[in-house]
Write a protein that holds these residues in place. Structure first.
Motif, PDB file in Angstrom:
ATOM      1  N   SER B 183       0.827  -1.207   0.000  1.00  0.00           N
ATOM      2  CA  SER B 183       0.000   0.000   0.000  1.00  0.00           C
ATOM      3  C   SER B 183       0.863   1.261   0.000  1.00  0.00           C
ATOM      4  O   SER B 183       0.390   2.336  -0.347  1.00  0.00           O
ATOM      5  CB  SER B 183      -0.929   0.016   1.217  1.00  0.00           C
ATOM      6  N   GLY B 184       2.116   1.125   0.415  1.00  0.00           N
ATOM      7  CA  GLY B 184       3.001   2.279   0.444  1.00  0.00           C
ATOM      8  C   GLY B 184       2.697   3.252   1.567  1.00  0.00           C
ATOM      9  O   GLY B 184       3.120   4.406   1.516  1.00  0.00           O
ATOM     10  N   SER B 185       1.955   2.803   2.579  1.00  0.00           N
ATOM     11  CA  SER B 185       1.598   3.744   3.638  1.00  0.00           C
ATOM     12  C   SER B 185       1.594   3.055   5.007  1.00  0.00           C
ATOM     13  O   SER B 185       1.656   1.828   5.105  1.00  0.00           O
ATOM     14  CB  SER B 185       0.223   4.348   3.359  1.00  0.00           C
ATOM     15  N   TRP B 186       1.489   3.874   6.053  1.00  0.00           N
ATOM     16  CA  TRP B 186       1.472   3.385   7.424  1.00  0.00           C
ATOM     17  C   TRP B 186       0.044   3.206   7.905  1.00  0.00           C
ATOM     18  O   TRP B 186      -0.837   3.984   7.573  1.00  0.00           O
ATOM     19  CB  TRP B 186       2.167   4.379   8.359  1.00  0.00           C
ATOM     20  N   SER B 187      -0.179   2.170   8.726  1.00  0.00           N
ATOM     21  CA  SER B 187      -1.440   2.040   9.453  1.00  0.00           C
ATOM     22  C   SER B 187      -1.085   1.990  10.921  1.00  0.00           C
ATOM     23  O   SER B 187       0.075   1.808  11.292  1.00  0.00           O
ATOM     24  CB  SER B 187      -2.184   0.755   9.099  1.00  0.00           C
ATOM     25  N   GLU B 188      -2.114   2.068  11.771  1.00  0.00           N
ATOM     26  CA  GLU B 188      -1.825   2.204  13.188  1.00  0.00           C
ATOM     27  C   GLU B 188      -2.919   1.522  14.003  1.00  0.00           C
ATOM     28  O   GLU B 188      -4.083   1.520  13.618  1.00  0.00           O
ATOM     29  CB  GLU B 188      -1.724   3.695  13.458  1.00  0.00           C
ATOM     30  N   ASN B 189      -2.517   0.909  15.091  1.00  0.00           N
ATOM     31  CA  ASN B 189      -3.479   0.248  15.966  1.00  0.00           C
ATOM     32  C   ASN B 189      -3.145   0.601  17.414  1.00  0.00           C
ATOM     33  O   ASN B 189      -2.202   0.085  17.989  1.00  0.00           O
ATOM     34  CB  ASN B 189      -3.432  -1.266  15.729  1.00  0.00           C
ATOM     35  N   VAL B 190      -3.954   1.495  17.981  1.00  0.00           N
ATOM     36  CA  VAL B 190      -3.653   1.999  19.317  1.00  0.00           C
ATOM     37  C   VAL B 190      -3.899   0.930  20.373  1.00  0.00           C
ATOM     38  O   VAL B 190      -3.200   0.847  21.375  1.00  0.00           O
ATOM     39  CB  VAL B 190      -4.493   3.261  19.608  1.00  0.00           C
ATOM     40  N   ASP B 191      -4.927   0.093  20.146  1.00  0.00           N
ATOM     41  CA  ASP B 191      -5.308  -0.890  21.158  1.00  0.00           C
ATOM     42  C   ASP B 191      -4.592  -2.224  20.999  1.00  0.00           C
ATOM     43  O   ASP B 191      -4.911  -3.182  21.693  1.00  0.00           O
ATOM     44  CB  ASP B 191      -6.820  -1.156  21.101  1.00  0.00           C
ATOM     45  N   PHE B 192      -3.674  -2.261  20.088  1.00  0.00           N
ATOM     46  CA  PHE B 192      -3.058  -3.549  19.754  1.00  0.00           C
ATOM     47  C   PHE B 192      -2.531  -4.283  20.979  1.00  0.00           C
ATOM     48  O   PHE B 192      -2.810  -5.452  21.195  1.00  0.00           O
ATOM     49  CB  PHE B 192      -1.927  -3.336  18.750  1.00  0.00           C
ATOM     50  N   PHE B 193      -1.823  -3.558  21.839  1.00  0.00           N
ATOM     51  CA  PHE B 193      -1.198  -4.239  22.963  1.00  0.00           C
ATOM     52  C   PHE B 193      -2.199  -4.650  24.017  1.00  0.00           C
ATOM     53  O   PHE B 193      -2.180  -5.752  24.512  1.00  0.00           O
ATOM     54  CB  PHE B 193      -0.109  -3.363  23.583  1.00  0.00           C
ATOM     55  N   SER B 194      -3.114  -3.727  24.309  1.00  0.00           N
ATOM     56  CA  SER B 194      -4.085  -4.082  25.353  1.00  0.00           C
ATOM     57  C   SER B 194      -4.949  -5.248  24.894  1.00  0.00           C
ATOM     58  O   SER B 194      -5.481  -5.993  25.715  1.00  0.00           O
ATOM     59  CB  SER B 194      -4.933  -2.864  25.714  1.00  0.00           C
ATOM     60  N   ASN B 195      -5.095  -5.432  23.590  1.00  0.00           N
ATOM     61  CA  ASN B 195      -5.907  -6.547  23.112  1.00  0.00           C
ATOM     62  C   ASN B 195      -5.128  -7.841  22.950  1.00  0.00           C
ATOM     63  O   ASN B 195      -5.704  -8.917  22.944  1.00  0.00           O
ATOM     64  CB  ASN B 195      -6.555  -6.207  21.767  1.00  0.00           C
ATOM     65  N   SER B 196      -3.844  -7.747  22.776  1.00  0.00           N
ATOM     66  CA  SER B 196      -3.122  -8.961  22.413  1.00  0.00           C
ATOM     67  C   SER B 196      -2.221  -9.488  23.526  1.00  0.00           C
ATOM     68  O   SER B 196      -1.766 -10.613  23.466  1.00  0.00           O
ATOM     69  CB  SER B 196      -2.291  -8.720  21.154  1.00  0.00           C
ATOM     70  N   LEU B 197      -1.981  -8.688  24.550  1.00  0.00           N
ATOM     71  CA  LEU B 197      -1.131  -9.188  25.624  1.00  0.00           C
ATOM     72  C   LEU B 197      -1.980  -9.600  26.825  1.00  0.00           C
ATOM     73  O   LEU B 197      -2.908  -8.901  27.215  1.00  0.00           O
ATOM     74  CB  LEU B 197      -0.129  -8.115  26.065  1.00  0.00           C
ATOM     75  N   GLU B 198      -1.665 -10.730  27.372  1.00  0.00           N
ATOM     76  CA  GLU B 198      -2.463 -11.224  28.489  1.00  0.00           C
ATOM     77  C   GLU B 198      -2.201 -10.425  29.762  1.00  0.00           C
ATOM     78  O   GLU B 198      -3.114 -10.000  30.462  1.00  0.00           O
ATOM     79  CB  GLU B 198      -2.144 -12.704  28.746  1.00  0.00           C
ATOM     80  N   ASN B 199      -0.930 -10.224  30.036  1.00  0.00           N
ATOM     81  CA  ASN B 199      -0.580  -9.570  31.292  1.00  0.00           C
ATOM     82  C   ASN B 199      -0.406  -8.068  31.082  1.00  0.00           C
ATOM     83  O   ASN B 199       0.638  -7.594  30.662  1.00  0.00           O
ATOM     84  CB  ASN B 199       0.701 -10.198  31.829  1.00  0.00           C
ATOM     85  N   LYS B 200      -1.482  -7.329  31.340  1.00  0.00           N
ATOM     86  CA  LYS B 200      -1.440  -5.904  31.034  1.00  0.00           C
ATOM     87  C   LYS B 200      -0.577  -5.131  32.019  1.00  0.00           C
ATOM     88  O   LYS B 200      -0.037  -4.080  31.709  1.00  0.00           O
ATOM     89  CB  LYS B 200      -2.852  -5.333  30.997  1.00  0.00           C
ATOM     90  N   ASP B 201      -0.427  -5.694  33.217  1.00  0.00           N
ATOM     91  CA  ASP B 201       0.427  -5.015  34.192  1.00  0.00           C
ATOM     92  C   ASP B 201       1.888  -5.072  33.762  1.00  0.00           C
ATOM     93  O   ASP B 201       2.633  -4.109  33.936  1.00  0.00           O
ATOM     94  CB  ASP B 201       0.266  -5.643  35.585  1.00  0.00           C
ATOM     95  N   ALA B 202       2.228  -6.230  33.227  1.00  0.00           N
ATOM     96  CA  ALA B 202       3.613  -6.388  32.772  1.00  0.00           C
ATOM     97  C   ALA B 202       3.935  -5.346  31.704  1.00  0.00           C
ATOM     98  O   ALA B 202       5.046  -4.838  31.627  1.00  0.00           O
ATOM     99  CB  ALA B 202       3.821  -7.789  32.219  1.00  0.00           C
ATOM    100  N   LEU B 203       2.923  -5.052  30.927  1.00  0.00           N
ATOM    101  CA  LEU B 203       3.104  -4.112  29.823  1.00  0.00           C
ATOM    102  C   LEU B 203       3.582  -2.744  30.305  1.00  0.00           C
ATOM    103  O   LEU B 203       4.423  -2.108  29.682  1.00  0.00           O
ATOM    104  CB  LEU B 203       1.760  -3.976  29.100  1.00  0.00           C
TER     105      LEU B 203
END
Lengths: 183, 227
Positions: B183-203
């Motif tokens: 596509s030649g461009s950037w996309s972005e996902n703000v919630d990516f980590f909160s949705n994909s990591l189990e241990n949010k505190d570790a994050l």
């Protein structure tokens, strides 16, 4: 090269005196007859013919046949392919990777461009994978440093680009045209 | 003389599917030149299937940096070093190799011309092509940046993932961005980590140490985090 001095076994044995490498393989073997498109007859040992996947399946389908017609194959490339396969049988009996590599290299080195190009469809039709690999690599090596014009001529291809199209492609990879052999 | 031999061959062409097998054994430089042979050779050589097969047969390469020059060497079992693949683009005054994938290299270079800011560059040394990536959002303001380069077989696309923390402290969120070559461009996902990591505190306590710690295992990018 010094093929006559250090590898007499490779060249003389194959052709006439049907090779009986003195020990374990020395059993009388069944002969199979192959007939080229120009009606030449080749008698080869069964083990050699079975190197040709196409011939092998022909026999599996009709075991009673005594002659296998090869309508797509002329005599000259066929004889060269047989020569190659006879050697491969020996390497199967007595594996020696270094010798095999050496033989394969010499086999293609002494062939003309036309011989190689003629053998490729034959090796493909007879489904001799090892030989096809050796031949493809040999042709790849021969054209590697050649000009576009040489390669067109080698494969019998007509240039169907306009002058502008060709110039644009040449500009896109100008560095790839440096250091090319003289035709 | 040789030309005569070649013309004699003309009567017996090799069918195209067999030509493919020959060209798969031919080095990249020759193949780029042979795009000029005919329209059908050009389409064959630029087919995604052909490119993938050729890549699969390619010899491994070693990338070496001798700042300020990046050079590419073949592995020792092939003949000698190939110094001809040094960077041939507008050379930044300092740069780092960030990651590589399938012979494509991601570089990060600092240019005086752009107020000393960083530019990301995709470089394919084998075909000597470079691509300057557009700058992603929040390029300058962030402290921590994690960068990588991967190939996505599902979309047949090269992607540059980038993880940034939008601020200095652990309270600032991570943002996941990726550049797609298709596509030649950037996309972005703000919630990516909160949705994909189990241990949010570790994050919260994750510290991204450096950007060049990518490891590719079975085609998946792995990064090393400190926490």
């Amino acid at each position: 090269m010094s093929s006559s001095t250090d590898s007499p076994t490779l060249t003389t044995e194959t052709t006439q005196l049907s090779p009986q490498p003195d020990t374990e393989t020395a059993k009388p073997t069944k002969k199979i007859t192959l007939k080229s498109s120009d009606n030449q007859i080749f008698e080869v040992e069964e083990s050699v013919a079975m190197e040709f996947a196409t011939v092998k399946s022909f026999f599996e389908d009709s075991p009673s046949t005594d002659t296998v017609p090869l309508p797509n194959v002329t005599a000259k490339p066929l004889s060269q392919v047989i020569e190659f396969c006879k050697e491969q049988i020996k390497f199967k009996a007595n594996p020696d990777e270094a010798q095999k590599k050496k033989y394969n290299a010499e086999f293609v080195t002494e062939k003309s461009d036309k011989d190689l190009v003629d053998m490729i469809p034959v090796a493909n039709y007879l489904e001799i994978k090892d030989l096809l690999d050796v031949l493809n690599q040999a042709v790849a090596d021969r054209i590697e440093n050649k000009s576009v014009e040489y390669v067109r001529s080698f494969f019998g291809i007509d240039n169907d680009f306009t002058a502008e199209e060709e110039a644009a492609l040449r500009r896109e990879h100008a560095w790839a045209y440096e250091g090319v052999d003289e035709d | 003389m040789e030309r005569k031999v070649a013309e004699e061959v003309k009567r017996d062409r090799i069918p195209e599917h067999l030509v493919t097998k020959i060209l798969l054994k031919t080095p990249i430089k020759s193949i780029l030149r042979f795009r000029c042979v005919s329209q059908s050779w050009n389409s064959l050589i630029t087919l995604p299937y052909f490119i993938k097969e050729h890549l699969a047969n390619a010899k491994p390469l070693i990338l070496r940096t001798e700042n300020p020059v990046v050079s590419l060497s073949l592995l020792p079992d092939s003949e000698g070093l190939d110094r001809s693949s040094q960077i041939e683009f507008h050379r930044p005054h300092s740069f780092e190799i960030v990651a590589s994938c399938n012979g494509v290299v991601l570089l990060r270079g600092r240019y005086r011309e752009f107020d000393g800011s960083w530019r990301l560059i995709l470089w394919n040394p084998s075909i000597k092509k470079t691509l300057y990536l557009p700058s992603p959002r929040s390029c300058a303001s962030t402290v921590t940046t994690l960068l990588g380069l991967g190939y996505d077989p599902k979309s047949d696309d090269y992607k540059v993932p980038r993880i940034v923390r939008l601020g200095n402290s652990a309270e600032h969120p991570f943002v996941f961005q990726f550049f797609s070559l298709n596509s030649g461009s950037w996309s972005e996902n703000v919630d990516f980590f909160s949705n994909s990591l189990e241990n949010k505190d570790a994050l919260r306590s994750i510290f991204i140490s450096y950007y060049d710690n990518q490891a590719m295992v079975n085609g998946v990018i792995h990064w090393l985090f400190k926490s």
